[in-house]
Design a protein around this motif. Structure first.
Motif, PDB file in Angstrom:
ATOM      1  N   UNK A  59     -36.395 -10.897  14.751  1.00 47.05           N
ATOM      2  CA  UNK A  59     -36.219 -10.926  13.303  1.00 47.05           C
ATOM      3  C   UNK A  59     -34.837 -10.473  12.874  1.00 47.05           C
ATOM      4  N   UNK A  60     -34.331  -9.415  13.512  1.00 46.89           N
ATOM      5  CA  UNK A  60     -32.996  -8.917  13.186  1.00 46.89           C
ATOM      6  C   UNK A  60     -31.918  -9.923  13.565  1.00 46.89           C
ATOM      7  N   UNK A  61     -32.071 -10.544  14.730  1.00 45.79           N
ATOM      8  CA  UNK A  61     -31.094 -11.542  15.164  1.00 45.79           C
ATOM      9  C   UNK A  61     -31.085 -12.741  14.213  1.00 45.79           C
ATOM     10  N   UNK A  62     -32.269 -13.149  13.752  1.00 42.31           N
ATOM     11  CA  UNK A  62     -32.360 -14.283  12.823  1.00 42.31           C
ATOM     12  C   UNK A  62     -31.679 -13.942  11.497  1.00 42.31           C
ATOM     13  N   UNK A  63     -31.872 -12.718  11.010  1.00 43.01           N
ATOM     14  CA  UNK A  63     -31.209 -12.310   9.762  1.00 43.01           C
ATOM     15  C   UNK A  63     -29.697 -12.265   9.964  1.00 43.01           C
ATOM     16  N   UNK A  64     -29.249 -11.824  11.135  1.00 39.83           N
ATOM     17  CA  UNK A  64     -27.819 -11.867  11.448  1.00 39.83           C
ATOM     18  C   UNK A  64     -27.271 -13.285  11.290  1.00 39.83           C
ATOM     19  N   UNK A  65     -27.981 -14.255  11.842  1.00 38.25           N
ATOM     20  CA  UNK A  65     -27.549 -15.649  11.745  1.00 38.25           C
ATOM     21  C   UNK A  65     -27.513 -16.117  10.291  1.00 38.25           C
TER      22      UNK A  65
END
Length: 310
Positions: A59-65
């Motif tokens: 989830x955090x990586x997706x928000x980063x993107x």
């Protein structure tokens, strides 16, 4: 001065002191939204995207993107007593600019009419519901009417594996009591089947979110936990229940994964978010195709291996 008058002033001062202490403690339990100088959250923004911490940090990586690719601007940060402190370098800029990354940051993508919250550190143990309540209060106070929660689930707990369709996106929505949503169905996603609002843990979590139960209360089933009690204990479940209790539409996008390099899952969740909300992604080139990969990802797994060792 008569003794009874002195006693009155002593009692009055003690009352005022206790009231001030109580007020201070109440404020410390609340989340504060600190806006950076000269910036503001767009009043037209009505959708909030945020991660729920889980296995692989997908989830955090997706928000980063999403933050990087929508060119979202950081407008402030959230100060919450239930999240552990951390600090780091700017996650998105290619060169040091003196900006620090904080535990809970708020971003605004004006072109898309969405706000994003990035969470970089875990919640204090046992305080997830309180944290989720604070986030729900923040969303309501800033006029959000739809919250999108991105999270991952442990692959080993997946009951049925469908290898014919590749990576699958599951959803859970507050639109209907059974968790279904027509819009998500039209996009070809499957409703997450582990949600049962009548199951004891989900009912207890719902009561907590609505303020009808205390977290200190003994669970009637704590001595005999079952597999079905596992999912309601996860962060995304607390967020889902608290936003729902606040009367805000909430949609959880979920994928199953294992520990390791979970960037493919992050791309899938980000793509699913883009489809659901109709986001405009400004990047048209680069390593990630239409997605602009955050600069900080270059050091996540270190340098590539020395090929001479093979």
């Amino acid at each position: 001065m008569p003794a009874d008058t002195v006693q009155f002033f002593v009692v009055a001062n003690d009352f005022r002191r206790r009231k001030a202490e109580t007020s201070f403690l109440e404020r410390k339990r609340k989340m504060e939204f600190i806006i950076e100088e000269g910036k503001c959250l767009n009043k037209e923004t009505s959708t909030l995207i945020l991660p729920a911490l889980s296995i692989g940090n997908v989830g955090q990586l997706a928000v980063d993107l999403l933050v990087s690719s929508t060119r979202a601007e950081r407008v402030g940060y959230l100060d919450d007593p239930y999240i552990l402190p951390c600090v780091g370098n700017d996650a998105y800029g290619p060169t040091p600019c003196g900006e620090l990354a904080l535990p809970l940051e708020a971003y605004d993508s004006r072109n898309n009419g969405v706000a994003l919250v990035q969470q970089r550190s875990p919640v204090v143990k046992g305080m997830m519901v309180e944290f989720a309540r604070n986030l729900a209060d923040f969303a309501a106070a800033t006029g959000m009417n739809h919250v999108l929660v991105l999270s991952s689930l442990e692959f080993m707990r997946l009951q049925k594996i469908d290898a014919s369709s590749g990576m699958q996106i599951f959803y859970l929505s507050s639109t209907n009591t059974d968790g279904t949503d027509d819009c998500c169905e039209r996009l070809g996603w499957k409703k997450w089947q582990e949600y049962n609002p009548d199951q004891r843990s989900w009912k207890y979590l719902s009561s907590l979110a609505e303020g009808n139960a205390r977290q200190e209360d003994n669970l009637p089933f704590e001595d005999e936990p079952e597999d079905e009690d596992y999912y309601p204990s996860l962060p995304f479940a607390a967020l889902f229940s608290c936003f729902k209790a606040k009367g805000i539409k909430v949609t959880c996008l979920l994928c199953y994964c294992s520990e390791g390099d979970n960037t493919p899952e992050a791309f899938s969740l980000a793509e699913a978010t883009s489809k659901l909300l109709g986001l405009s992604i400004e990047n048209s080139h680069g390593e990630g195709g239409k997605w602009l990969i955050p600069f900080s990802w270059r050091t996540v797994y270190g340098p590539p291996p020395d090929l001479s060792m093979f």
